[in-house]
Structure formats: C-alpha cells, structure tokens
Motif scaffolding. Structure first.
Motif, short mmCIF file in Angstrom:
data_model
loop_
_atom_site.label_atom_id
_atom_site.label_comp_id
_atom_site.label_asym_id
_atom_site.label_seq_id
_atom_site.Cartn_x
_atom_site.Cartn_y
_atom_site.Cartn_z
N GLY A 188 -11.45 13.20 -4.18
CA GLY A 188 -12.58 13.52 -5.06
C GLY A 188 -13.64 12.44 -5.18
O GLY A 188 -14.46 12.48 -6.08
N VAL A 189 -13.64 11.49 -4.23
CA VAL A 189 -14.77 10.55 -4.20
C VAL A 189 -15.89 11.19 -3.39
O VAL A 189 -15.69 11.60 -2.24
N ALA A 190 -17.07 11.28 -4.00
CA ALA A 190 -18.26 11.72 -3.26
C ALA A 190 -19.19 10.54 -3.05
O ALA A 190 -19.83 10.41 -2.02
N SER A 196 -18.86 8.73 -8.62
CA SER A 196 -17.75 9.66 -8.87
C SER A 196 -16.73 9.00 -9.80
O SER A 196 -16.46 7.80 -9.67
N ILE A 197 -16.15 9.81 -10.69
CA ILE A 197 -15.11 9.28 -11.57
C ILE A 197 -13.95 8.75 -10.71
O ILE A 197 -13.36 7.71 -11.02
N LEU A 211 -20.45 13.90 3.44
CA LEU A 211 -19.86 12.98 2.46
C LEU A 211 -19.02 11.90 3.14
O LEU A 211 -18.81 10.82 2.58
N LEU A 263 -10.63 16.56 3.76
CA LEU A 263 -9.95 17.60 2.98
C LEU A 263 -10.97 18.47 2.24
O LEU A 263 -11.55 18.05 1.24
N ASP A 264 -11.17 19.67 2.78
CA ASP A 264 -11.88 20.71 2.02
C ASP A 264 -10.76 21.56 1.44
O ASP A 264 -10.02 22.22 2.19
N VAL A 265 -10.61 21.56 0.14
CA VAL A 265 -9.46 22.23 -0.47
C VAL A 265 -9.50 23.76 -0.31
O VAL A 265 -8.53 24.44 -0.59
N GLY A 266 -10.63 24.26 0.19
CA GLY A 266 -10.71 25.69 0.50
C GLY A 266 -10.11 26.02 1.85
O GLY A 266 -10.00 27.18 2.23
N VAL A 277 -11.33 16.88 -8.45
CA VAL A 277 -12.09 17.89 -7.70
C VAL A 277 -12.46 19.06 -8.60
O VAL A 277 -11.61 19.56 -9.34
N ALA A 278 -13.71 19.45 -8.57
CA ALA A 278 -14.13 20.65 -9.28
C ALA A 278 -15.39 21.19 -8.63
O ALA A 278 -16.20 20.41 -8.12
N PHE A 279 -15.51 22.50 -8.63
CA PHE A 279 -16.75 23.11 -8.12
C PHE A 279 -16.91 24.52 -8.67
O PHE A 279 -15.94 25.28 -8.74
N LEU A 336 -8.29 15.81 -13.68
CA LEU A 336 -9.30 15.54 -14.70
C LEU A 336 -9.82 16.83 -15.34
O LEU A 336 -10.24 17.74 -14.64
N TYR A 340 -21.31 25.23 -19.69
CA TYR A 340 -20.09 24.86 -18.96
C TYR A 340 -19.41 26.11 -18.40
O TYR A 340 -18.76 26.08 -17.35
N LYS A 364 -11.00 24.89 -16.34
CA LYS A 364 -10.30 23.72 -16.90
C LYS A 364 -9.13 24.15 -17.77
O LYS A 364 -8.09 23.47 -17.79
#
Ligand SMILES: NC(=O)c1ccc[n+]([C@@H]2O[C@H](COP(=O)([O-])OP(=O)(O)OC[C@H]3O[C@@H](n4cnc5c(N)ncnc54)[C@H](O)[C@@H]3O)[C@@H](O)[C@H]2O)c1
Length: 182
Positions: free
Chosen positions: A14-16, A20-21, A45, A65-68, A94-96, A145, A157, A164
């Motif tokens: 999840g680092v972009a 990134s957090i 990225l 890693l594309d989680v899709g 990771v979130a989208f 997260l 949101y 979430k």
C-alpha cells in the motif's frame, strides 16, 4: 540493528508515495530494526515505490501486486518464499472506490462501484492473509487500516464507510481462524 522489530520480516502493501500512510508505517518499522519488502500496484507506481524500497534497504524485495489480479498473489507468494523465507508481519494499507462513488448521495452508489470498493478494500485482506498464511512465522501479525466512517456517517465517505465496516468485521473473523494458529 536493534529495536523491538530487530530480526522481524515485514511485507508492506500500500505504498504509493512518501505521503502514503504505509510509508510512515514502513519508516517506523525500519527504525525498530525490521527487514522490509514492498509491493506496488502498477508500472507507474513502481517508479515511486522502488526508490522508497531502496531508502529502506529493500531494493531487492519489491513486487507487483494488483489485488484485483489473482495471479499476482501466487507470484507474490513464490517471490516472498524465495527471497525472505517467511514473514513476521504484513501491513495491508489498501483501499479504492471509484471517484464518483465518493461524492454526492450514497443512495446513488452503483453496483459496480460497490463491488469494486469491496473487492479492492476488503476482499484483498482476506486473500492476502490466506495466500501468505503458509509463510507466516509463529506470532506473526497482520495489520489493516480503517476509518471512523465505518461506524458513523461521514460526508462523501459513502461506499468506503460500508467497505470499512466490512473490513473491520473481516478482521474479527480472520482473528478467529488465525488466532488458533498463533
Ligand atoms: N488518508 C486518510 O486520512 C486515511 C484515514 C483512515 C484510514 N485510511 C486508510 O489507510 C489506507 C492507506 O491510505 P492512504 O491514505 O495512505 O492512501 P494511499 O493512496 O497512499 O494508499 C492507498 C494504497 O492502495 C493502493 N491500491 C489501490 N488499489 C489497489 C489495487 N487494486 N491493488 C493493490 N493496491 C492498490 C494504492 O496503490 C495505494 O498505495 C487505506 O486503507 C485508507 O482507507 C486513510
């Protein structure tokens, strides 16, 4: 290297970029002595993540890693097994959701946007945990997260709040399954 994570191996998903957090988490883990590995979503990225991995002494441990994409999980498993042997922690950051689902009325959320948000932001934690399970060392940890929008209305949101909430629930069910194994 000393610190509370000395000798521990962690995968950061999840680092972009350096805002990134996950970047901040990686930095804190590195300060505590962890050996890290990183993933990147796609080619554009990758250019940002590789220098960050280098900054953290993980130049040789950067994976796509594309989680899709199911096949990416298998490739990641094989690469981590070969390069690190095992893992002591995983950070899932990771979130989208499609942009148009994060504005206006929640009632207008399309099925496609709903499914995308759930797949990328929630199912990814389950699939990542299951794939990496054989590589987890005793007392390993998995971190994800969330945000207040899971339990309270937060303007715009929208579907991410629902995702979430599902993510938090997934953590409880995963904890039941994985807790038994330490
Ligand atoms: N920024 C905030 O205020 C905030 C607050 C609470 C929780 N969070 C959560 O923290 C986490 C990280 O968010 P962030 O603010 O650092 O933003 P970010 O954009 O830096 O991180 C999100 C990451 O998700 C990755 N991602 C998106 N789609 C992906 C896919 N298909 N496959 C693999 N990776 C994919 C992106 O590449 C990116 O690295 C998210 O779960 C987010 O919901 C953020």
């Amino acid at each position: 290297m000393s610190g509370i994570l000395a000798g521990k191996k962690g995968l950061i998903v999840g680092v972009a970029n350096n805002r990134s957090i996950a970047y901040g988490i990686a930095k804190a883990c590195k300060v505590q002595g962890a050996d890290l590995a990183f993933t990147f979503l796609n080619e554009s990225l990758e250019k940002r993540v590789r220098p960050i991995a280098e900054e953290f002494g993980a130049k040789e441990r950067v994976y796509e890693l594309d989680v899709g994409k199911e096949e990416h999980f298998n490739a990641l498993f094989n690469a981590i097994k070969k390069d690190l042997g095992g893992l002591d922690f995983i950070v899932h950051s990771v979130a989208f959701a499609p942009k148009d689902a994060l504005e206006g009325e929640f009632i207008q959320t399309s099925k496609q946007a709903f499914n995308t948000a759930m797949e990328i932001s929630v199912y990814s934690l389950i699939e990542l945990s299951r794939t990496m399970l054989p590589l987890l060392n005793p007392n390993a940890a998995i971190l994800t997260l969330t945000y207040l929008g899971s339990v309270k209305y937060v303007t715009n949101y929208n579907v991410m709040g629902v995702a979430k909430a599902a993510l938090e629930s997934s953590v409880r069910y995963l904890a039941y399954d994985l807790g038994k194994q330490g």
